[in-house]
Each structure stands twice: as structure tokens, then as C-alpha cells.
Motif scaffolding. Sequence first.
Motif, PDB file in Angstrom:
ATOM      1  N   GLN A  28       0.856  -1.181   0.000  1.00 35.81           N
ATOM      2  CA  GLN A  28       0.000   0.000   0.000  1.00 35.81           C
ATOM      3  C   GLN A  28       0.891   1.229   0.000  1.00 35.81           C
ATOM      4  OE1 GLN A  28      -2.786  -0.015   3.234  1.00 35.81           O
ATOM      5  NE2 GLN A  28      -3.974   1.711   2.460  1.00 35.81           N
ATOM      6  N   VAL A  29       0.651   2.142  -0.925  1.00 34.32           N
ATOM      7  CA  VAL A  29       1.582   3.259  -1.120  1.00 34.32           C
ATOM      8  C   VAL A  29       0.848   4.587  -1.195  1.00 34.32           C
ATOM      9  CG1 VAL A  29       3.335   4.265  -2.632  1.00 34.32           C
ATOM     10  CG2 VAL A  29       3.208   1.782  -2.367  1.00 34.32           C
ATOM     11  N   VAL A  30       1.389   5.561  -0.475  1.00 36.08           N
ATOM     12  CA  VAL A  30       1.002   6.956  -0.645  1.00 36.08           C
ATOM     13  C   VAL A  30       2.224   7.696  -1.177  1.00 36.08           C
ATOM     14  CG1 VAL A  30       0.392   9.118   0.502  1.00 36.08           C
ATOM     15  CG2 VAL A  30      -0.787   7.012   1.121  1.00 36.08           C
ATOM     16  N   GLY A  31       2.083   8.305  -2.332  1.00 27.70           N
ATOM     17  CA  GLY A  31       3.159   9.096  -2.915  1.00 27.70           C
ATOM     18  C   GLY A  31       2.895  10.576  -2.708  1.00 27.70           C
ATOM     19  N   THR A  32       3.954  11.340  -2.569  1.00 29.71           N
ATOM     20  CA  THR A  32       3.783  12.782  -2.384  1.00 29.71           C
ATOM     21  C   THR A  32       4.492  13.546  -3.492  1.00 29.71           C
ATOM     22  OG1 THR A  32       5.781  13.415  -1.106  1.00 29.71           O
ATOM     23  CG2 THR A  32       3.996  12.296   0.098  1.00 29.71           C
ATOM     24  N   MET A  33       3.922  14.675  -3.820  1.00 25.84           N
ATOM     25  CA  MET A  33       4.557  15.626  -4.736  1.00 25.84           C
ATOM     26  C   MET A  33       4.052  17.011  -4.387  1.00 25.84           C
ATOM     27  SD  MET A  33       2.592  14.507  -8.289  1.00 25.84           S
ATOM     28  CE  MET A  33       3.062  12.789  -8.130  1.00 25.84           C
ATOM     29  N   ARG A  34       4.792  18.011  -4.807  1.00 23.50           N
ATOM     30  CA  ARG A  34       4.465  19.380  -4.401  1.00 23.50           C
ATOM     31  C   ARG A  34       3.080  19.771  -4.878  1.00 23.50           C
ATOM     32  NH1 ARG A  34       8.826  24.154  -4.933  1.00 23.50           N
ATOM     33  NH2 ARG A  34       9.876  22.603  -3.638  1.00 23.50           N
ATOM     34  N   SER A  35       2.722  19.372  -6.091  1.00 20.37           N
ATOM     35  CA  SER A  35       1.402  19.684  -6.632  1.00 20.37           C
ATOM     36  C   SER A  35       0.961  18.537  -7.527  1.00 20.37           C
ATOM     37  CB  SER A  35       1.446  20.992  -7.436  1.00 20.37           C
ATOM     38  OG  SER A  35       0.221  21.199  -8.109  1.00 20.37           O
ATOM     39  N   LEU A  36      -0.337  18.270  -7.543  1.00 18.77           N
ATOM     40  CA  LEU A  36      -0.868  17.225  -8.413  1.00 18.77           C
ATOM     41  C   LEU A  36      -1.308  17.806  -9.748  1.00 18.77           C
ATOM     42  CD1 LEU A  36      -3.070  15.217  -5.861  1.00 18.77           C
ATOM     43  CD2 LEU A  36      -0.631  14.991  -6.360  1.00 18.77           C
ATOM     44  N   LYS A  37      -1.150  19.096  -9.920  1.00 14.88           N
ATOM     45  CA  LYS A  37      -1.562  19.770 -11.148  1.00 14.88           C
ATOM     46  C   LYS A  37      -0.348  20.229 -11.945  1.00 14.88           C
ATOM     47  CE  LYS A  37      -5.922  19.423 -10.061  1.00 14.88           C
ATOM     48  NZ  LYS A  37      -6.811  18.511 -10.819  1.00 14.88           N
ATOM     49  N   ASN A  45      -1.838  11.362 -12.611  1.00 13.24           N
ATOM     50  CA  ASN A  45      -2.937  10.550 -13.125  1.00 13.24           C
ATOM     51  C   ASN A  45      -2.499   9.115 -13.390  1.00 13.24           C
ATOM     52  OD1 ASN A  45      -4.739  12.677 -13.028  1.00 13.24           O
ATOM     53  ND2 ASN A  45      -4.373  13.306 -15.151  1.00 13.24           N
ATOM     54  N   GLU A  46      -1.276   8.955 -13.897  1.00 14.33           N
ATOM     55  CA  GLU A  46      -0.767   7.607 -14.144  1.00 14.33           C
ATOM     56  C   GLU A  46      -0.618   6.831 -12.836  1.00 14.33           C
ATOM     57  OE1 GLU A  46       3.128   5.224 -15.971  1.00 14.33           O
ATOM     58  OE2 GLU A  46       3.035   7.416 -16.098  1.00 14.33           O
ATOM     59  N   LEU A  47      -0.064   7.479 -11.832  1.00 14.49           N
ATOM     60  CA  LEU A  47       0.125   6.808 -10.547  1.00 14.49           C
ATOM     61  C   LEU A  47      -1.214   6.423  -9.929  1.00 14.49           C
ATOM     62  CD1 LEU A  47       3.001   8.975  -9.011  1.00 14.49           C
ATOM     63  CD2 LEU A  47       3.165   6.627  -9.821  1.00 14.49           C
ATOM     64  N   LYS A  48      -2.183   7.331 -10.003  1.00 16.25           N
ATOM     65  CA  LYS A  48      -3.502   7.028  -9.438  1.00 16.25           C
ATOM     66  C   LYS A  48      -4.151   5.862 -10.174  1.00 16.25           C
ATOM     67  CE  LYS A  48      -4.810  11.459  -9.437  1.00 16.25           C
ATOM     68  NZ  LYS A  48      -5.616  12.697  -9.224  1.00 16.25           N
ATOM     69  N   SER A  49      -3.933   5.799 -11.490  1.00 19.68           N
ATOM     70  CA  SER A  49      -4.510   4.699 -12.265  1.00 19.68           C
ATOM     71  C   SER A  49      -3.898   3.350 -11.900  1.00 19.68           C
ATOM     72  CB  SER A  49      -4.327   4.960 -13.768  1.00 19.68           C
ATOM     73  OG  SER A  49      -2.971   4.759 -14.165  1.00 19.68           O
ATOM     74  N   LYS A  50      -2.683   3.388 -11.338  1.00 18.32           N
ATOM     75  CA  LYS A  50      -1.990   2.158 -10.927  1.00 18.32           C
ATOM     76  C   LYS A  50      -2.356   1.745  -9.497  1.00 18.32           C
ATOM     77  CE  LYS A  50       0.760   1.771 -14.627  1.00 18.32           C
ATOM     78  NZ  LYS A  50       0.803   0.587 -15.513  1.00 18.32           N
ATOM     79  N   GLY A  51      -3.095   2.617  -8.808  1.00 22.09           N
ATOM     80  CA  GLY A  51      -3.477   2.295  -7.438  1.00 22.09           C
ATOM     81  C   GLY A  51      -2.652   2.979  -6.372  1.00 22.09           C
ATOM     82  N   VAL A  52      -1.856   3.973  -6.770  1.00 18.76           N
ATOM     83  CA  VAL A  52      -1.062   4.735  -5.810  1.00 18.76           C
ATOM     84  C   VAL A  52      -1.903   5.902  -5.298  1.00 18.76           C
ATOM     85  CG1 VAL A  52       1.032   6.090  -5.444  1.00 18.76           C
ATOM     86  CG2 VAL A  52       1.065   4.144  -7.023  1.00 18.76           C
ATOM     87  N   ALA A  53      -2.073   6.013  -3.991  1.00 14.09           N
ATOM     88  CA  ALA A  53      -2.735   7.180  -3.410  1.00 14.09           C
ATOM     89  C   ALA A  53      -1.752   8.337  -3.379  1.00 14.09           C
ATOM     90  CB  ALA A  53      -3.231   6.865  -2.007  1.00 14.09           C
ATOM     91  N   LEU A  54      -2.234   9.542  -3.608  1.00 16.77           N
ATOM     92  CA  LEU A  54      -1.347  10.696  -3.674  1.00 16.77           C
ATOM     93  C   LEU A  54      -1.795  11.792  -2.726  1.00 16.77           C
ATOM     94  CD1 LEU A  54      -0.845  11.030  -7.541  1.00 16.77           C
ATOM     95  CD2 LEU A  54       0.762  10.051  -5.899  1.00 16.77           C
ATOM     96  N   VAL A  55      -0.819  12.465  -2.137  1.00 16.92           N
ATOM     97  CA  VAL A  55      -1.094  13.658  -1.344  1.00 16.92           C
ATOM     98  C   VAL A  55      -0.100  14.736  -1.746  1.00 16.92           C
ATOM     99  CG1 VAL A  55      -2.000  12.347   0.614  1.00 16.92           C
ATOM    100  CG2 VAL A  55       0.408  12.987   0.575  1.00 16.92           C
ATOM    101  N   GLU A  56      -0.520  15.975  -1.653  1.00 17.75           N
ATOM    102  CA  GLU A  56       0.385  17.077  -1.939  1.00 17.75           C
ATOM    103  C   GLU A  56       1.253  17.342  -0.718  1.00 17.75           C
ATOM    104  OE1 GLU A  56      -1.981  20.381  -3.270  1.00 17.75           O
ATOM    105  OE2 GLU A  56      -1.989  19.665  -5.349  1.00 17.75           O
ATOM    106  N   MET A  57       2.542  17.482  -0.954  1.00 19.43           N
ATOM    107  CA  MET A  57       3.468  17.791   0.130  1.00 19.43           C
ATOM    108  C   MET A  57       4.645  18.574  -0.429  1.00 19.43           C
ATOM    109  SD  MET A  57       5.863  15.315   2.539  1.00 19.43           S
ATOM    110  CE  MET A  57       4.528  14.424   3.319  1.00 19.43           C
ATOM    111  N   ASP A  58       4.932  19.691   0.200  1.00 20.22           N
ATOM    112  CA  ASP A  58       6.114  20.489  -0.108  1.00 20.22           C
ATOM    113  C   ASP A  58       7.088  20.287   1.039  1.00 20.22           C
ATOM    114  OD1 ASP A  58       8.059  22.379  -0.570  1.00 20.22           O
ATOM    115  OD2 ASP A  58       6.694  24.091  -0.711  1.00 20.22           O
ATOM    116  N   VAL A  59       8.182  19.559   0.798  1.00 18.24           N
ATOM    117  CA  VAL A  59       9.096  19.219   1.894  1.00 18.24           C
ATOM    118  C   VAL A  59       9.835  20.438   2.435  1.00 18.24           C
ATOM    119  CG1 VAL A  59       9.406  16.828   1.139  1.00 18.24           C
ATOM    120  CG2 VAL A  59      11.021  18.595   0.357  1.00 18.24           C
ATOM    121  N   THR A  60       9.724  21.586   1.749  1.00 19.23           N
ATOM    122  CA  THR A  60      10.353  22.808   2.248  1.00 19.23           C
ATOM    123  C   THR A  60       9.421  23.570   3.185  1.00 19.23           C
ATOM    124  OG1 THR A  60       9.636  24.265   0.439  1.00 19.23           O
ATOM    125  CG2 THR A  60      11.659  23.007   0.100  1.00 19.23           C
ATOM    126  N   ASN A  61       8.225  23.045   3.412  1.00 17.15           N
ATOM    127  CA  ASN A  61       7.236  23.714   4.246  1.00 17.15           C
ATOM    128  C   ASN A  61       6.800  22.768   5.361  1.00 17.15           C
ATOM    129  OD1 ASN A  61       4.300  24.322   5.024  1.00 17.15           O
ATOM    130  ND2 ASN A  61       4.833  26.164   3.891  1.00 17.15           N
TER     131      ASN A  61
END
Length: 291
Positions: A28-37, A45-61
Amino acid sequence: MKHKILVTGASGAFGSLACIQLVENGHQVVGTMRSLKGKNESIANELKSKGVALVEMDVTNEESVHSGVSSALETMDGLDTVFNNAGIGANGILECFTANDIQKMFDVNVFGVQRLMRAVLPHLRQQGKGTIIHTSSCIGRITTPFLASYCASKYALESLAEGYRAELSGFGIESCIVEPGGFPTGFMGGMITPSDTERMNQYGEMAKLPETSLNGYVAYVESIPEQRPERVAEAVLDLVNTPFGEKPFRTVVDFSGLKPAIDNYNQALNETTKAIYTANGVADLLTLNKD
């Protein structure tokens, strides 16, 4: 065993491929990236289609990091493995980087790691078990021309990982470092370059060397069939699937000729570390609590 895994930097090649391989192998995986847009929308969209849950995260904040970790914990109903993978590079003549240039990179590669660790560790310590995997580099403890500022950030990351390894072992939290060589990915093209162009002009013809050198290196690694980012994702999957307490501290992933020398370096460092810990009476900190 199915793991609940948080992967930072999921928009990059190593992160996205690791997310996909982990999910495809039952984790089970949650991936993070600064923005999903924006530029990340396609890979999101590709990751979500594979079953990866995504959350927005800025590691500098810091607020964003804590919010993202909370979302990941809620989404997976827990967390046991963290792939600390977000990072950026820098290429250029060292003097021509302003302090702000280098600080921008350290804010992701070093301070971002510290922010994430402070957000996830209370949970992992409370449950008494966990795994942290850090993305470093084959030049994580070696300095090469024009990449010195990037190397410095990875030196710092490796030091943090060493410290956490010892300080968390008694809590049943194991630490791993993945050290990839250079791979033909978007990472190479997204490196920070020096902003002090006036200072750069004082270097004359040498000012052109960083870009020329990087382009030549990219062409070289592209010519090596095995030097592909999928190999790094496979190494991460192998670490996750390795039984708790049996994972190597450092894993070198490279097919360009660097691996033997880095493996030897790592072995020498490992022996030196054991000797220093023993001399200081803290050798037990290198033993993971598996209870």
C-alpha cells in the motif's frame, strides 16, 4: 508481508517507478509531490490509475509536511516504511552559486529530510518498528567538479542517516541508504544552476564546462542499457521485501563502473564506524532492536 509505505518525490523517475513497483507487488503506497496539477498532472494521473494514493506535500514547508504525513496515516490507517526520496540537483562552478542558491537545494535535500523525519518518527517510535530508506547518491561522499554543492547536500544527508541509524535502532527502526549512480532521467535536466552570472563570466571558457560535462555524462549513461531508473525502483522494492533486520545499510545501484569502488568505500567506512563506536562504548547502537 504487505507494507504501508510513504514515498516522497513521487513525481520524479525514481519515486514514480518505485511507487508503481511497490503497488504492483502488493504494498500500500502513498506518494507525495508538491502539486498534483500543472507539470505533475500527467504522472499523478498515471500513478492514481496504478493504485497509488497521492497527497500534496512540499518538503520545504513544515506545515505541508505534517499535513501530508497526517493524510498518509489516515489513508493507509498506519505507516511502517518511509522512502525519503525527494531531492534536487545542482550543476555549476561552485563560486558562482550564491548562498541562496545552495540554500534552496539544501532546503529540499537536507532540511526537507529533517522535516519529514520529525513528522513520521513519533508514530514509528510509538509502534516500536519501522523502516526508513533514504535516496543518496554514488557521489554522496565523493566530490566531483561542478557538482560539489549537490555532493555537499548528499554528504549532509548521509550524515543524518548515520545519526538516525544509531539513535533509532533501540526503537526498532531500521535505516537504509540507496546510492544510485547517474541515470538518464529528468533529474539531470532540472538541476539548479548558479545565479551569479557576472562572477561566472570571470571564469572565461571554463564557465562552459559544467554544461558540457553534464551533457557528455548524460550521453554516456544513456548508452548503457542497464543504467535505467527502473533498476533503482527494483532496489527499493528488494529492500522493502527483505526481512526486517536483514536489510543492508547501504545499497549501491550503478552499472556504469562506479559500483565496485563505492562498495569498497562503503565497506571501509562500515569497519571504521564500528571501530569508532566500539572505542566510544556505544557499539550496541549499531544493533537493531527486533523485539
